[in-house]
Design a protein around this motif. Structure first.
Motif, PDB file in Angstrom:
ATOM      1  N   LEU A 179       7.484  13.030  -1.406  1.00  0.00           N
ATOM      2  CA  LEU A 179       8.039  12.264  -2.514  1.00  0.00           C
ATOM      3  C   LEU A 179       6.912  11.786  -3.417  1.00  0.00           C
ATOM      4  O   LEU A 179       5.820  11.479  -2.951  1.00  0.00           O
ATOM      5  N   PRO A 180       7.180  11.710  -4.713  1.00  0.00           N
ATOM      6  CA  PRO A 180       6.150  11.135  -5.586  1.00  0.00           C
ATOM      7  C   PRO A 180       5.986   9.656  -5.261  1.00  0.00           C
ATOM      8  O   PRO A 180       6.955   8.967  -4.950  1.00  0.00           O
ATOM      9  N   ARG A 181       4.768   9.194  -5.317  1.00  0.00           N
ATOM     10  CA  ARG A 181       4.505   7.785  -5.026  1.00  0.00           C
ATOM     11  C   ARG A 181       4.664   6.949  -6.281  1.00  0.00           C
ATOM     12  O   ARG A 181       4.116   7.273  -7.321  1.00  0.00           O
ATOM     13  N   LYS A 182       5.404   5.883  -6.147  1.00  0.00           N
ATOM     14  CA  LYS A 182       5.530   4.912  -7.221  1.00  0.00           C
ATOM     15  C   LYS A 182       4.504   3.820  -6.972  1.00  0.00           C
ATOM     16  O   LYS A 182       4.407   3.280  -5.892  1.00  0.00           O
ATOM     17  N   ARG A 183       3.732   3.524  -7.990  1.00  0.00           N
ATOM     18  CA  ARG A 183       2.734   2.463  -7.891  1.00  0.00           C
ATOM     19  C   ARG A 183       3.430   1.133  -8.148  1.00  0.00           C
ATOM     20  O   ARG A 183       3.973   0.897  -9.209  1.00  0.00           O
ATOM     21  N   ALA A 207       1.371  -7.537   5.548  1.00  0.00           N
ATOM     22  CA  ALA A 207       2.646  -7.092   6.114  1.00  0.00           C
ATOM     23  C   ALA A 207       3.279  -6.022   5.234  1.00  0.00           C
ATOM     24  O   ALA A 207       3.816  -5.031   5.738  1.00  0.00           O
ATOM     25  N   LEU A 208       3.231  -6.199   3.926  1.00  0.00           N
ATOM     26  CA  LEU A 208       3.798  -5.199   3.020  1.00  0.00           C
ATOM     27  C   LEU A 208       3.018  -3.891   3.108  1.00  0.00           C
ATOM     28  O   LEU A 208       3.614  -2.811   3.172  1.00  0.00           O
ATOM     29  N   ASP A 209       1.699  -3.970   3.141  1.00  0.00           N
ATOM     30  CA  ASP A 209       0.886  -2.752   3.303  1.00  0.00           C
ATOM     31  C   ASP A 209       1.298  -1.996   4.564  1.00  0.00           C
ATOM     32  O   ASP A 209       1.474  -0.775   4.542  1.00  0.00           O
ATOM     33  N   GLN A 210       1.456  -2.731   5.658  1.00  0.00           N
ATOM     34  CA  GLN A 210       1.829  -2.097   6.921  1.00  0.00           C
ATOM     35  C   GLN A 210       3.232  -1.488   6.839  1.00  0.00           C
ATOM     36  O   GLN A 210       3.458  -0.373   7.317  1.00  0.00           O
ATOM     37  N   ALA A 211       4.165  -2.198   6.238  1.00  0.00           N
ATOM     38  CA  ALA A 211       5.531  -1.674   6.117  1.00  0.00           C
ATOM     39  C   ALA A 211       5.562  -0.403   5.276  1.00  0.00           C
ATOM     40  O   ALA A 211       6.268   0.556   5.616  1.00  0.00           O
ATOM     41  N   LEU A 212       4.794  -0.362   4.209  1.00  0.00           N
ATOM     42  CA  LEU A 212       4.749   0.844   3.370  1.00  0.00           C
ATOM     43  C   LEU A 212       4.132   2.007   4.132  1.00  0.00           C
ATOM     44  O   LEU A 212       4.593   3.149   4.019  1.00  0.00           O
ATOM     45  N   ASP A 213       3.106   1.736   4.931  1.00  0.00           N
ATOM     46  CA  ASP A 213       2.482   2.787   5.740  1.00  0.00           C
ATOM     47  C   ASP A 213       3.452   3.325   6.795  1.00  0.00           C
ATOM     48  O   ASP A 213       3.546   4.538   7.000  1.00  0.00           O
ATOM     49  N   VAL A 214       4.176   2.435   7.464  1.00  0.00           N
ATOM     50  CA  VAL A 214       5.148   2.854   8.483  1.00  0.00           C
ATOM     51  C   VAL A 214       6.235   3.702   7.839  1.00  0.00           C
ATOM     52  O   VAL A 214       6.624   4.748   8.370  1.00  0.00           O
ATOM     53  N   ASN A 215       6.728   3.288   6.684  1.00  0.00           N
ATOM     54  CA  ASN A 215       7.753   4.067   5.991  1.00  0.00           C
ATOM     55  C   ASN A 215       7.236   5.459   5.640  1.00  0.00           C
ATOM     56  O   ASN A 215       7.921   6.458   5.839  1.00  0.00           O
ATOM     57  N   ARG A 216       6.002   5.518   5.150  1.00  0.00           N
ATOM     58  CA  ARG A 216       5.405   6.806   4.777  1.00  0.00           C
ATOM     59  C   ARG A 216       5.282   7.712   6.002  1.00  0.00           C
ATOM     60  O   ARG A 216       5.596   8.898   5.951  1.00  0.00           O
ATOM     61  N   GLN A 217       4.858   7.158   7.140  1.00  0.00           N
ATOM     62  CA  GLN A 217       4.727   7.948   8.371  1.00  0.00           C
ATOM     63  C   GLN A 217       6.089   8.464   8.837  1.00  0.00           C
ATOM     64  O   GLN A 217       6.208   9.617   9.271  1.00  0.00           O
ATOM     65  N   ARG A 218       7.106   7.630   8.750  1.00  0.00           N
ATOM     66  CA  ARG A 218       8.455   8.048   9.161  1.00  0.00           C
ATOM     67  C   ARG A 218       8.988   9.151   8.263  1.00  0.00           C
ATOM     68  O   ARG A 218       9.639  10.081   8.730  1.00  0.00           O
ATOM     69  N   GLN A 219       8.731   9.033   6.966  1.00  0.00           N
ATOM     70  CA  GLN A 219       9.170  10.081   6.052  1.00  0.00           C
ATOM     71  C   GLN A 219       8.479  11.405   6.364  1.00  0.00           C
ATOM     72  O   GLN A 219       9.104  12.457   6.364  1.00  0.00           O
ATOM     73  N   PRO A 244      14.104   5.405   4.578  1.00  0.00           N
ATOM     74  CA  PRO A 244      14.456   5.272   3.162  1.00  0.00           C
ATOM     75  C   PRO A 244      13.778   6.364   2.343  1.00  0.00           C
ATOM     76  O   PRO A 244      12.670   6.789   2.643  1.00  0.00           O
ATOM     77  N   ASN A 245      14.434   6.795   1.314  1.00  0.00           N
ATOM     78  CA  ASN A 245      13.955   7.899   0.497  1.00  0.00           C
ATOM     79  C   ASN A 245      13.118   7.376  -0.675  1.00  0.00           C
ATOM     80  O   ASN A 245      13.510   7.481  -1.826  1.00  0.00           O
TER      81      ASN A 245
END
Length: 135
Positions: free
Chosen positions: A4-8, A24-36, A53-54
């Motif tokens: 997916l394209p990354r939105k800044r 916490a937000l950095d970690q949540a974004l990393d976990v989401n990216r790994q799951r995707q 989430p897509n």
């Protein structure tokens, strides 16, 4: 390629402290990216596993801003996130121009006015530290 394209994401933090909400937000974004990535590389589609989430966001550190009144906390924040901007300023002094151009607002307001510890003064909304989020 299912990347997916990354939105800044431009983040605005109120009562930023040393950056716990940011971490916490950095970690949540990393976990989401790994799951995707795992979901897109997996050929097994199991119905019992939730679909991640897509979206793919990353923080735009150069265009993010944090506000905190404690200078010591700001020094630690700068050490933890050297590319981010943190300013020593009361939240209630901010203007619309200071906050209008952000995608995400987060806050970690002071808890002392509301805590149930035996040494807390428990002034609730009468505590001056609450002015920034009840104004």
């Amino acid at each position: 390629d299912n990347t997916l394209p990354r939105k800044r994401l431009r983040m605005l933090e109120f009562f930023s402290g040393i950056g716990g909400m940011r971490a916490a937000l950095d970690q949540a974004l990393d976990v989401n990216r790994q799951r995707q990535q795992a979901a897109s590389s997996s050929s097994d589609n199991k119905d019992d596993e939730p679909t991640p989430p897509n979206f793919d966001y990353q923080l735009d550190e150069e265009n993010s801003q944090a506000y905190e009144i404690n200078r010591d906390a700001n020094q630690v924040y700068r050490r933890n996130f050297p590319s981010s901007r943190v300013t020593t300023k009361l939240v209630e002094q901010l203007t619309v121009q200071n906050v209008a151009h952000f995608d995400l607002w987060t806050l970690s307001p002071p808890c002392q006015p509301f805590t149930n510890t035996r040494f807390a003064k428990q002034h609730d909304l009468a505590d001056p530290r609450t002015a920034g989020f009840v104004a």
